[in-house]
Design an enzyme around this catalytic site. Structure first.
Site, PDB file in Angstrom:
ATOM      1  N   GLY A 124       4.873  77.445-114.065  1.00 28.71           N
ATOM      2  CA  GLY A 124       5.863  78.013-114.991  1.00 28.71           C
ATOM      3  C   GLY A 124       6.905  78.884-114.314  1.00 28.71           C
ATOM      4  CD  GLU A 125       5.545  83.259-114.295  1.00 32.05           C
ATOM      5  OE1 GLU A 125       6.581  83.936-114.344  1.00 32.05           O
ATOM      6  OE2 GLU A 125       4.624  83.392-115.112  1.00 32.05           O
ATOM      7  NE  ARG A 171      -5.030  64.690-109.862  1.00 25.10           N
ATOM      8  CZ  ARG A 171      -6.142  64.088-110.265  1.00 25.10           C
ATOM      9  NH1 ARG A 171      -7.284  64.761-110.302  1.00 25.10           N
ATOM     10  NH2 ARG A 171      -6.114  62.824-110.628  1.00 25.10           N
ATOM     11  CD  GLN A 188       7.566  75.007-117.949  1.00 23.59           C
ATOM     12  OE1 GLN A 188       7.585  76.167-117.569  1.00 23.59           O
ATOM     13  NE2 GLN A 188       8.046  74.658-119.117  1.00 23.59           N
ATOM     14  N   GLY A 201       9.574  81.855-124.152  1.00 23.91           N
ATOM     15  CA  GLY A 201       9.329  83.289-124.042  1.00 23.91           C
ATOM     16  C   GLY A 201       9.867  83.860-122.744  1.00 23.91           C
ATOM     17  CG  PHE A 202      12.262  82.431-120.583  1.00 28.25           C
ATOM     18  CD1 PHE A 202      11.953  81.233-119.963  1.00 28.25           C
ATOM     19  CD2 PHE A 202      13.237  82.431-121.567  1.00 28.25           C
ATOM     20  CE1 PHE A 202      12.586  80.054-120.329  1.00 28.25           C
ATOM     21  CE2 PHE A 202      13.879  81.271-121.938  1.00 28.25           C
ATOM     22  CZ  PHE A 202      13.556  80.068-121.318  1.00 28.25           C
ATOM     23  CB  ILE A 241       5.455  79.470-124.366  1.00 31.13           C
ATOM     24  CG1 ILE A 241       5.312  79.299-122.849  1.00 31.13           C
ATOM     25  CG2 ILE A 241       4.346  80.388-124.875  1.00 31.13           C
ATOM     26  CD1 ILE A 241       5.650  80.570-122.062  1.00 31.13           C
TER      27      ILE A 241
HETATM   28 MO1  MOS Z   1       5.510  84.808-117.195  1.00 32.60          MO
HETATM   29  S1  MOS Z   1       7.005  86.203-116.787  1.00 32.60           S
HETATM   30  O1  MOS Z   1       4.065  85.747-116.981  1.00 32.60           O
HETATM   31  O2  MOS Z   1       5.838  84.549-118.866  1.00 32.60           O
END
Ligand code: MOS
Length: 739
Positions: free
Chosen positions: A699-700, A623, A633, A233-234, A460
């Site tokens: 993730g980011e 962790r 990721q 999704g990103f 995702i």
């Molecule tokens: Mo992240 S841009 O909150 O999927």
């Protein structure tokens, strides 16, 4: 005692289903009698629809309906910003009226028995418009005038800047980027009486549920969202887009299941993008490179029907130590579809600008780029005044520098070579806020020796299935192969959105608590079941280890497998649910992930070729629960950083805001050939504030800091400072080293 499964390199538990093609994505679900909706998208950027002629389309074979604002059933707006759990990407539902706010806005939906028939019908819908000149570039709008949309200040940054002995004043621009996940958006809507089931691809099944319930005007229990697999999704799948509402509306009207699949070209219009940022950065410093003033001013376009701010100043008060900081953001409304959070929203373009300016300062002062970061290291969050819950960025820099060989860097432009290539080395800082919200999870232990963990969250691609299984495995000692993770279904206990890198930190405590709860029930059963070796014992004196119930203080082998006790009792399963909230002490701390990227580029002046050759990334992300998916990721995010640095840019036609490169031939992303040699190191210090396991999100952050390290490295190789992404070869041709 066996080593903990936490942080071990287990294989993604849903991996087999994915690689064998058995995983069902939204529009893959086989639904009897499904019909197809294909949107008709506006070909103007701004104006009014004056007529929609559907006569030709309606006569075409297989066509069931052509829906538009003049003939469709009502869709409602969501209740508004006070409904904090509800997030819709556009403030108005599709087909609300005859106004066109952006190029590519859906103005009709052709529904037919087959996809091809619907596509053909859509192409034969004639829409007439009264067109206004659309606003397609920020320069089309005077201003912005008035106060900023967001303002932050500490000290007196203007005065400190004016008096600073060394100054940098530059503007950095990041382009529009479009998320483009592999799996395009799509929805299948199936009504059963007054209830609707939606097969979706979403980063938030619970948010989708809330939005659909409100826009369809249905009680929440009459809506069911299913999203078992998401092809990434990103950020663009964080909140529902118009196609989902149209599928539900059309299916209700026709009393047939309707599938609406967003084709790649429309993935560039009505499902979000990262907007352009224009960022003026002024840095004032002492002669030895200590920041005395930071002024960060950001402007980004948004649509006419939302107020999306690309929060590029988010890291500015926090990242570096500086007594005088001002950070302001402005919005400019254009006739382009709504932007949406895209991986590392705000921090990613923001750190590109801030770190680029810091590097320019380092060059001016003849300081090593790593050294200037250390001289401005923030020991606490100077924005909030709070201590960091856990920060090991200095160690990230040190470990990364060692692995990369940074001490061999010679500072002169073009001074490092490998054969025909001139090498450039750069370093970037990464930061991302860590957060944990509320979640519920259920854990079930069955008489067949298996466990099941469930929550209405989604995976995702980030590894949530695996993370949930690992926590249950850690608590119960049941091997991961005997644990089923179930998610992606709004009928499960409400779980978190996969957004803002908060899903892991949020779901882990709920799964842990539900596991502890169900173990308690097993121990109780063990002490109250005839024939149990623990009959009559106080459950508090028992424990479950390695899936076996035993007396505390005695070896697990002395006990019995939990399933034997369930069998003895003739029960199918024991189940427990837990609900957990935010980190209790979060308000006393500043919780962030940190990291660094060391980047090597190779510039071959003979053929004007720039390539990223190596990236060494070190992450301080709390962790690590699931090592392989976590690494995945960061690897993927750094590759996305290569795309941001060198390739990605959505180009709009200035006449009507049509995205000109709305396909994968013309919108460039990093391909295998562009992927450098990569290394990822996790420091793995548990965050003591965020919760029991100390896991923050990842993730980011892997994307943050890559692009600035690339432009820095490119400057080091070529002497050309690229202040407007992406780096393109033509921008490097002025390099003195090119031939
Ligand atoms: Mo992240 S841009 O909150 O999927």
């Amino acid at each position: 005692m066996a080593a903990s499964v936490i942080g071990s390199a287990v294989t993604r538990v849903d991996g087999r289903l994915k690689v064998t093609g058995a995983a069902r994505y939204a529009v893959d679900h086989p639904i009897d009698g499904v019909v197809y909706g294909v949107p008709v998208a506006s070909t103007i950027g701004s104006g009014k629809i004056t007529a929609i002629d559907t006569s030709a389309a309606e006569k075409m074979p297989g066509v069931l309906a052509v829906l538009h604002h003049g003939n469709c059933g009502a869709l409602y707006r969501t209740a508004g910003p006070f409904e904090q759990d509800i997030w819709m990407s556009e403030s108005r539902p599709p087909f609300e009226d005859d106004t066109v706010y952006y190029y590519g806005q859906y103005v009709a939906l052709a529904v037919a028995n087959t996809f091809e028939q619907a596509q053909d019908a859509a192409a034969h819908v004639k829409v007439s418009y009264r067109e206004q000149k659309p606003l397609t570039r920020m320069s089309d709008v005077t201003g912005p005038t008035g106060p900023p949309h967001k303002h932050y200040a500490r000290g007196d940054a203007e005065a400190a800047f004016n008096n600073a002995p060394v100054k940098i004043d530059e503007t950095y621009v990041t382009p529009t980027e479009t998320h483009n996940p592999m799996e395009m958006h799509g929805t299948i809507a199936v009504w059963n009486g007054n209830k609707v089931m939606l097969y979706e691809t979403t980063q938030g099944v619970m948010n989708h549920l809330g939005v659909m319930s409100q826009t369809l005007g249905l009680p929440i229990e009459d809506v069911h969202i299913v999203s078992p697999f998401v092809g990434s999704g990103f950020g663009c799948k964080l909140a529902p887009w118009p196609h989902s509402l149209l599928a539900a509306m059309a299916a209700r009207k026709l009393r047939l299941p309707v599938k609406v699949s967003v084709p790649r070209n429309l993935m560039f219009t009505a499902v979000g993008h990262r907007p352009i940022t224009e960022q003026r950065v002024r840095l004032g410093a002492t002669q030895d490179g200590k920041l005395v003033a930071t002024i960060h001013e950001v402007k980004n376009p948004t649509s006419q029907i939302d107020d999306y701010m690309e929060n590029a100043t988010e890291p500015t008060p926090v990242m570096y130590s500086c007594p005088n900081v001002t950070a302001d953001q402005w919005l400019v409304k254009l006739n382009i579809g709504s932007p949406m959070a895209m991986r590392g929203p705000g921090a990613n373009p923001g750190m590109y600008a801030l770190d680029s300016a810091l590097d320019e300062l380092a060059v001016k002062l003849n300081l090593d780029p790593l050294e200037i970061r250390l001289r401005n290291y923030a020991e606490k969050d100077e924005g909030s005044g709070r201590p960091f819950s856990s920060k090991h960025l200095r160690e990230c820099y040190q470990r990364g520098a060692e692995r990369f060989g940074w001490s061999r860097r010679t500072p002169g432009v073009g001074s490092m070579r490998d054969g025909n290539e001139i090498l450039g080395w750069g370093v970037g800082s990464a930061i991302w806020g860590a957060g944990r919200g509320g979640a519920q999870a259920r854990v079930r232990l069955s008489a067949d020796g298996r466990a099941r963990v469930s929550s209405a969250t989604q995976d995702i691609g980030t590894g949530t299935y695996t993370v949930m299984a690992l926590i249950v495995a850690d608590k119960t000692g049941i091997p991961v192969e005997r644990i089923d993770s179930v998610l992606g279904d709004s009928s499960l206990p409400p779980g978190p959105m996969s957004g803002g890198s908060t899903a892991t930190a949020t779901i882990v405590p709920a799964v842990a608590a539900a596991s502890v709860e169900v173990i308690g029930r097993v121990l109780e059963l063990a002490s109250r079941t005839d024939g149990s070796p623990f009959m009559g014992a106080d459950p508090k004196t028992l424990a479950m280890t390695g899936g076996r119930v035993h007396k505390q203080g005695e070896a697990p082998e002395s006990g019995v497998p939990f399933e034997s006790l369930l069998q003895l009792r003739k029960v199918a399963a024991l189940e427990a649910e837990a609900k957990t909230g935010g980190a209790p002490d979060a308000h006393n701390y500043s919780m962030h992930c940190f990291g660094t990227h060391f980047v090597e580029v190779g510039w071959d002046p003979g053929i004007a070729r720039l390539r990223v050759r190596r990236i060494v990334t070190v992450m301080d992300a709390g962790r690590i629960i699931s090592e392989k998916t976590a690494r995945n990721q960061i690897l993927g995010a750094a590759v996305m950083g290569v795309g941001m640095g060198m390739f990605e840019e959505t180009v709009y036609d200035p006449r009507n805001a049509k995205p000109l490169n709305n396909n994968f031939a013309d919108y460039l992303v990093a391909t295998n050939a562009d992927v450098p040699e990569q290394e990822v190191i996790f420091l793995d210090y548990p965050d003591p504030v965020i919760g029991e396991y100390g896991a923050r999100g990842i993730g980011e952050i892997g994307l943050v800091g890559v692009a600035s390290a690339m432009t820095m490295a490119t400057y080091h190789a070529t002497g050309v400072r690229v202040r407007e992404l992406p780096i393109r070869v033509e921008k490097l041709m002025e390099s003195s080293s090119s031939v």
